[in-house]
Design a protein around this motif. Structure first.
Motif, PDB file in Angstrom:
ATOM      1  N   ILE A  49     -27.947 -13.302 -31.714  1.00  0.00           N
ATOM      2  CA  ILE A  49     -28.278 -14.358 -30.759  1.00  0.00           C
ATOM      3  C   ILE A  49     -27.902 -13.856 -29.372  1.00  0.00           C
ATOM      4  O   ILE A  49     -26.740 -13.519 -29.113  1.00  0.00           O
ATOM      5  CB  ILE A  49     -27.527 -15.666 -31.091  1.00  0.00           C
ATOM      6  CG1 ILE A  49     -27.935 -16.162 -32.481  1.00  0.00           C
ATOM      7  CG2 ILE A  49     -27.811 -16.723 -30.035  1.00  0.00           C
ATOM      8  CD1 ILE A  49     -27.072 -15.632 -33.605  1.00  0.00           C
ATOM      9  N   LYS A  50     -28.880 -13.807 -28.458  1.00  0.00           N
ATOM     10  CA  LYS A  50     -28.650 -13.206 -27.152  1.00  0.00           C
ATOM     11  C   LYS A  50     -29.075 -14.154 -26.036  1.00  0.00           C
ATOM     12  O   LYS A  50     -30.202 -14.662 -26.032  1.00  0.00           O
ATOM     13  CB  LYS A  50     -29.415 -11.883 -27.037  1.00  0.00           C
ATOM     14  CG  LYS A  50     -28.988 -10.862 -28.090  1.00  0.00           C
ATOM     15  CD  LYS A  50     -29.795  -9.577 -28.003  1.00  0.00           C
ATOM     16  CE  LYS A  50     -29.374  -8.602 -29.084  1.00  0.00           C
ATOM     17  NZ  LYS A  50     -30.180  -7.356 -29.063  1.00  0.00           N
ATOM     18  N   LEU A  51     -28.170 -14.368 -25.111  1.00  0.00           N
ATOM     19  CA  LEU A  51     -28.461 -15.207 -23.949  1.00  0.00           C
ATOM     20  C   LEU A  51     -29.542 -14.545 -23.112  1.00  0.00           C
ATOM     21  O   LEU A  51     -29.474 -13.343 -22.823  1.00  0.00           O
ATOM     22  CB  LEU A  51     -27.180 -15.380 -23.121  1.00  0.00           C
ATOM     23  CG  LEU A  51     -27.181 -16.453 -22.037  1.00  0.00           C
ATOM     24  CD1 LEU A  51     -27.309 -17.838 -22.657  1.00  0.00           C
ATOM     25  CD2 LEU A  51     -25.903 -16.354 -21.209  1.00  0.00           C
ATOM     26  N   LEU A  52     -30.547 -15.319 -22.718  1.00  0.00           N
ATOM     27  CA  LEU A  52     -31.678 -14.747 -21.973  1.00  0.00           C
ATOM     28  C   LEU A  52     -31.410 -14.655 -20.483  1.00  0.00           C
ATOM     29  O   LEU A  52     -31.848 -13.704 -19.824  1.00  0.00           O
ATOM     30  CB  LEU A  52     -32.938 -15.576 -22.225  1.00  0.00           C
ATOM     31  CG  LEU A  52     -33.568 -15.421 -23.611  1.00  0.00           C
ATOM     32  CD1 LEU A  52     -34.622 -16.494 -23.840  1.00  0.00           C
ATOM     33  CD2 LEU A  52     -34.172 -14.028 -23.773  1.00  0.00           C
ATOM     34  N   SER A  53     -30.694 -15.639 -19.937  1.00  0.00           N
ATOM     35  CA  SER A  53     -30.440 -15.672 -18.494  1.00  0.00           C
ATOM     36  C   SER A  53     -28.991 -16.038 -18.242  1.00  0.00           C
ATOM     37  O   SER A  53     -28.396 -16.843 -18.984  1.00  0.00           O
ATOM     38  CB  SER A  53     -31.357 -16.697 -17.798  1.00  0.00           C
ATOM     39  OG  SER A  53     -32.714 -16.412 -18.058  1.00  0.00           O
ATOM     40  N   SER A  54     -28.412 -15.487 -17.182  1.00  0.00           N
ATOM     41  CA  SER A  54     -27.025 -15.779 -16.836  1.00  0.00           C
ATOM     42  C   SER A  54     -26.894 -17.208 -16.335  1.00  0.00           C
ATOM     43  O   SER A  54     -27.760 -17.725 -15.622  1.00  0.00           O
ATOM     44  CB  SER A  54     -26.525 -14.809 -15.761  1.00  0.00           C
ATOM     45  OG  SER A  54     -26.613 -13.470 -16.211  1.00  0.00           O
ATOM     46  N   ASP A  55     -25.807 -17.871 -16.737  1.00  0.00           N
ATOM     47  CA  ASP A  55     -25.551 -19.255 -16.318  1.00  0.00           C
ATOM     48  C   ASP A  55     -24.079 -19.536 -16.555  1.00  0.00           C
ATOM     49  O   ASP A  55     -23.294 -18.633 -16.818  1.00  0.00           O
ATOM     50  CB  ASP A  55     -26.436 -20.218 -17.111  1.00  0.00           C
ATOM     51  CG  ASP A  55     -26.724 -21.508 -16.335  1.00  0.00           C
ATOM     52  OD1 ASP A  55     -25.830 -21.946 -15.596  1.00  0.00           O
ATOM     53  OD2 ASP A  55     -27.833 -22.041 -16.472  1.00  0.00           O
ATOM     54  N   ALA A  56     -23.703 -20.802 -16.484  1.00  0.00           N
ATOM     55  CA  ALA A  56     -22.317 -21.198 -16.699  1.00  0.00           C
ATOM     56  C   ALA A  56     -22.260 -22.338 -17.690  1.00  0.00           C
ATOM     57  O   ALA A  56     -23.178 -23.148 -17.801  1.00  0.00           O
ATOM     58  CB  ALA A  56     -21.654 -21.594 -15.381  1.00  0.00           C
ATOM     59  N   MET A  57     -21.147 -22.407 -18.430  1.00  0.00           N
ATOM     60  CA  MET A  57     -20.944 -23.450 -19.428  1.00  0.00           C
ATOM     61  C   MET A  57     -19.645 -24.173 -19.162  1.00  0.00           C
ATOM     62  O   MET A  57     -18.711 -23.626 -18.566  1.00  0.00           O
ATOM     63  CB  MET A  57     -20.864 -22.818 -20.823  1.00  0.00           C
ATOM     64  CG  MET A  57     -22.191 -22.318 -21.356  1.00  0.00           C
ATOM     65  SD  MET A  57     -23.281 -23.650 -21.826  1.00  0.00           S
ATOM     66  CE  MET A  57     -22.313 -24.439 -23.094  1.00  0.00           C
ATOM     67  N   GLN A  58     -19.566 -25.427 -19.636  1.00  0.00           N
ATOM     68  CA  GLN A  58     -18.295 -26.142 -19.623  1.00  0.00           C
ATOM     69  C   GLN A  58     -17.334 -25.449 -20.587  1.00  0.00           C
ATOM     70  O   GLN A  58     -17.753 -24.854 -21.588  1.00  0.00           O
ATOM     71  CB  GLN A  58     -18.499 -27.588 -20.080  1.00  0.00           C
ATOM     72  CG  GLN A  58     -19.216 -28.471 -19.074  1.00  0.00           C
ATOM     73  CD  GLN A  58     -18.385 -28.699 -17.837  1.00  0.00           C
ATOM     74  OE1 GLN A  58     -18.747 -28.243 -16.778  1.00  0.00           O
ATOM     75  NE2 GLN A  58     -17.257 -29.361 -17.980  1.00  0.00           N
ATOM     76  N   GLU A  59     -16.049 -25.522 -20.304  1.00  0.00           N
ATOM     77  CA  GLU A  59     -15.065 -24.934 -21.196  1.00  0.00           C
ATOM     78  C   GLU A  59     -15.117 -25.554 -22.585  1.00  0.00           C
ATOM     79  O   GLU A  59     -14.760 -24.945 -23.570  1.00  0.00           O
ATOM     80  CB  GLU A  59     -13.655 -25.107 -20.603  1.00  0.00           C
ATOM     81  CG  GLU A  59     -13.372 -24.219 -19.403  1.00  0.00           C
ATOM     82  CD  GLU A  59     -13.202 -22.760 -19.787  1.00  0.00           C
ATOM     83  OE1 GLU A  59     -13.345 -22.433 -20.982  1.00  0.00           O
ATOM     84  OE2 GLU A  59     -12.942 -21.938 -18.898  1.00  0.00           O
TER      85      GLU A  59
END
Length: 842
Positions: free
Chosen positions: A611-621
């Protein structure tokens, strides 16, 4: 026509080990590979040396009383003087030259690493033959400063050896002795840092060979240079300079348990008529290269002659560590990460001008002499005191360490890195040593998960792709298109960065193969007409294309370039290779589509999903996207040698129970009972403790082994061999476990279990999850031997602790640094590198 450069990462559906077929070969160490059989052979392959068969009545020994009691009188040659004054050609039994295989030693005085007293004797090659035996063939060693002290207590300006002379090998051994005597990470890093600072200050040509000798390798992992020295060569060399019989040497080994200790004991009782000049670091390294380059008829004798010369010239502890180096086991707590960290710190404390760069007060990496002078000595008993200067230097250490490690994982070549450092210091190191086609970089690594629900918890609504995790061998393909449309130059590297170009030219009929089918294929130098088991290269990532490094680009962009520039290729000719893209599905298609794709992976010959993230972003902790509160960045960039939440893996065999198998190292065993009498059962398994640089026991395993595997394990770990001992010889911590025998930690097994539990017996991850207990694995089951992994890449205590915390409902993304690895160095040219393979996470 312009030259085109491209770099792709792929996965080739090639053979891994079949489950029932254990590894009887040792994993390939970093180019110090050797085909040594067992220590019985090590000390038992040569006939007894007598005046009739030794070639000259010069090789004799004098044995100390404790050792003499273990030997028969017939096993001890009587003369205790070796005449080493002949100037004839170096052959076994003839040590006339004061050069070590043509490499001159410079310093005229010698001393014992052990610090014994005695008079310094002249060492000129013109010294006439005199019967003046030196006590134990050891003169006085210079009083080197302690290396394990605080960096700001160590006086780097103090002359460790005569000015303008090369660094003696005894100084490197001084560091190795210090390292072998401690498990403190602070002392290990101080020792390495102070040693490297001294070399930078007093003899820079010794820096590169010292890095290789500390790493127990001769060259980068992708280089074909291998020591290739057999156990019989070392055995004969020790016998020849000592006069002991093979049975006497074997008895000494049974007493000491380590070939280096045996060499030290034997050599300390050999006396010479004329003292030899001291060994120097560069000369020892050059001798090892000469051993590696000995080929063809008579190579064994040539190698033996070089080993004998080294051992005769060695004094005190030098003998111990020379043989340990030749035997591929230095037994010191320094791994690649520690060496790179120490190198970075040594460079921070070295002036920029001395490294060829401008002297800048505001360099983020180098410290000025003024700042260093302001650092306060550490308080007694480790008490911390406010020290702003030390804190500023610590910040520079952190930045320098990150830079050196980043450069190394992208360009694992010490020679190129040292050259870059001497061409301007740390400030422009990444420009001098860039990612280069032809030099493999360390692969990115996947973090394990246990279910699709956990994937959504980690990534939320962020877009991601799921890919088949093929059950094959990961590969990194580098290519340079020839000028005027000539054939391209192609190199294929394994996950260990070894060049396996001659092993993977196989076509495919379009179907996925099982382990058993793939394991039957030939492995090396295969003719296309002989291919019976076909495979395909499945490309899944692109890291470099037409002169541009793509590591910082999001995965979506890298994948788009891969698919557009490298379309699938499936020729009708069965003798030609096939290229395809990894089969995938995207989260935008919805959860139902992802579930369906998962079922397809379960039903096929795959290990599961990547499973690979397609675009950089941010997540809640807390794992949810958007909203208020603290957010953590998630990057879709390619991160060599790291595990991040941007790359996750879900294995179909482990959806129930742990989220991933563990890569564990067998370190001991008990004698089996009943039907398993005569076999090893159970086997003690360990993970790597990165803080202490040793393997720590986790659990016993007695499930998953076939009878064939048990039989082959007994042969591989036979009692008295170099892989099995009744004494704990190797860097392991067994905690409360007390195995009948101890195994040399040199291979990795994939193990499946139910869950991780707190244990009163295991010390693994002690202090990370409980102040009084370690962690253990319930119901461990053997899956297969991981031939593609070295012990340094085994699962860690941090990884074990993270799984336990996830089980407790405190699911957190698995962090950063992963398995130890090395870097790659390449020169810019129009080229391309393709990655393709069967398992796309490494």
């Amino acid at each position: 026509m312009s030259i085109e450069r491209q770099c792709i990462q792929a996965t080739a559906a090639m053979s891994k080990r079949a489950q029932a077929s254990p590894s009887t070969s040792q994993p390939k160490r970093a180019k110090f590979a050797s085909d040594q059989s067992s220590l019985k052979a090590f000390f038992g392959s040569s006939p007894r040396l007598t005046p009739a068969n030794s070639g000259a009545e010069k090789g004799r020994n004098n044995v100390t009383e404790p050792v003499r009691k273990q030997l028969n009188a017939k096993e001890i040659a009587t003369p205790d003087i070796i005449d080493l004054t002949s100037d004839s050609e170096p052959t076994p039994g003839n040590y006339g030259s004061n050069n070590i295989n043509g490499l001159s030693a410079a310093a005229p005085q010698v001393s014992d690493v052990g610090g014994s007293s005695g008079a310094v004797l002249p060492s000129s090659p013109n010294t006439p033959s005199r019967r003046v035996p030196m006590k134990n063939d050891i003169a006085v060693l210079p009083n080197y400063q302690p290396l394990g002290v605080d960096l700001f207590v160590y006086d780097v300006q103090e002359n460790p050896w005569p000015v303008n002379e090369p660094a003696p090998y005894s100084f490197l051994v001084h560091a190795l002795v210090t390292l072998s005597g401690t498990r403190s990470r602070t002392i290990i890093l101080n020792t390495l840092t102070n040693m490297l600072r001294t070399l930078l200050n007093w003899h820079r040509p010794s820096l590169l060979p010292s890095l290789y000798l500390l790493s127990n390798c001769l060259s980068p992992p992708y280089s074909p240079v291998e020591l290739g020295i057999g156990s019989s060569v070392i055995s004969k060399a020790i016998q020849h300079i000592s006069g002991l019989t093979s049975s006497a040497l074997r008895r000494l080994y049974n007493s000491f348990g380590d070939p280096g200790d045996v060499a030290f004991e034997v050599k300390s009782n050999v006396r010479t008529l004329v003292p030899h000049p001291p060994l120097i670091i560069a000369a020892v390294y050059e001798c090892l290269l000469k051993i590696a380059n000995c080929k063809g008829q008579g190579a064994a004798k040539q190698k033996q002659a070089i080993v004998e010369k080294l051992l005769v010239a060695a004094k005190g502890e030098e003998s111990r560590y020379l043989v340990r180096t030749l035997s591929l086991n230095l037994r010191v707590g320094a791994v690649r990460t520690s060496i790179l960290t120490a190198l970075a710190r040594a460079l921070v404390l070295t002036s920029q001008t001395s490294l060829g760069g401008p002297d800048r007060d505001h360099s983020p990496y180098h410290a000025t002499s003024k700042l260093i002078s302001l650092v306060q000595p550490l308080a007694a008993e480790g008490k911390k005191v406010p020290d702003g200067a030390r804190e500023k230097l610590h910040e520079k250490f952190i930045q320098a360490e990150a830079l050196v490690k980043k450069v190394f994982v992208q360009h694992p070549n010490y020679e190129h890195i040292v050259a870059g450092l001497f061409n301007g210091g740390l400030d422009n190191l990444d420009l001098h040593v860039p990612l280069t086609v032809g030099i493999p970089l360390h692969p990115a690594l996947g973090s394990p998960t246990r279910s699709l629900d956990e994937i959504y918890d980690r990534l939320g609504d962020l877009p991601f792709a799921v890919e088949f995790k093929y059950d094959g061998q990961r590969a990194q393909i580098h290519g340079v298109r020839g000028v005027n449309n000539d054939n391209p130059s192609i190199h294929i590297f394994s996950r260990h960065l070894e060049d396996m170009t001659t092993k993977v030219s196989y076509p495919s009929d379009g179907g996925l193969k099982s382990f058993q089918e793939l394991s039957n294929r030939a492995r090396k130098d295969v003719e296309m007409s002989d291919i019976k088991v076909s495979v395909c290269v499945y490309a899944f990532d692109l890291m470099y294309l037409d002169g541009e490094v793509l590591l910082a680009q999001p995965f979506r962009e890298r994948r788009s370039l891969l698919r557009s520039r490298f379309p699938p290729f499936s020729p009708s000719d069965k003798g030609a290779g096939r290229l395809d893209h990894v089969e995938s599905c995207e989260s935008e298609a919805g959860k139902d589509a992802i579930e369906e794709f998962w079922q397809k992976a379960v039903e096929s010959h795959t290990e599961g999903l990547m499973i690979k993230l397609l675009s950089s972003d941010a997540m809640q902790e807390d794992g949810t996207q958007k909203g208020n509160g603290k957010r953590k960045p998630l990057s879709a960039t390619y991160e060599p040698d790291k595990r991040t939440s941007a790359w996750l893996k879900l294995k179909k065999d482990y959806v129930v129970g742990l989220g991933d198998t563990l890569d564990m190292v067998p370190i001991g065993a008990w004698h089996g009972n009943g039907r398993k009498a005569g076999w090893w059962s159970p086997v003690l398994l360990a993970v790597r403790d990165p803080r202490n640089d040793y393997f720590v026991a986790v659990c016993k395993c007695m499930s998953g082994f076939s009878d064939l595997f048990y039989k082959e394990m007994v042969a591989h770990y036979s009692e008295g061999s170099d892989n099995c001992s009744g004494k704990p010889l190797w860097e392991t911590n067994t905690g409360g476990f007390r195995p009948d025998v101890y195994f040399r930690p040199h291979e990795v097994w994939e193990i499946r279990g139910a869950d991780i539990t707190l244990s009163p017996v295991s010390l693994a991850a002690s202090g990370l999850c409980s102040s009084s207990r370690g962690l253990s694995l319930r119901f461990p089951r053997f899956i297969k031997t991981r031939e593609d992994k070295s012990p340094e890449q085994a699962s860690t205590t941090d990884f074990l602790a993270q799984i336990w915390k996830d089980q407790q409902g405190k699911s957190k993304a698995t962090a950063g640094d992963a398995d130890d690895g090395d870097l790659v160095d390449v020169e810019p040219e129009p080229e391309w590198v393709v990655g393709g393979a069967g398992e796309s996470d490494g």
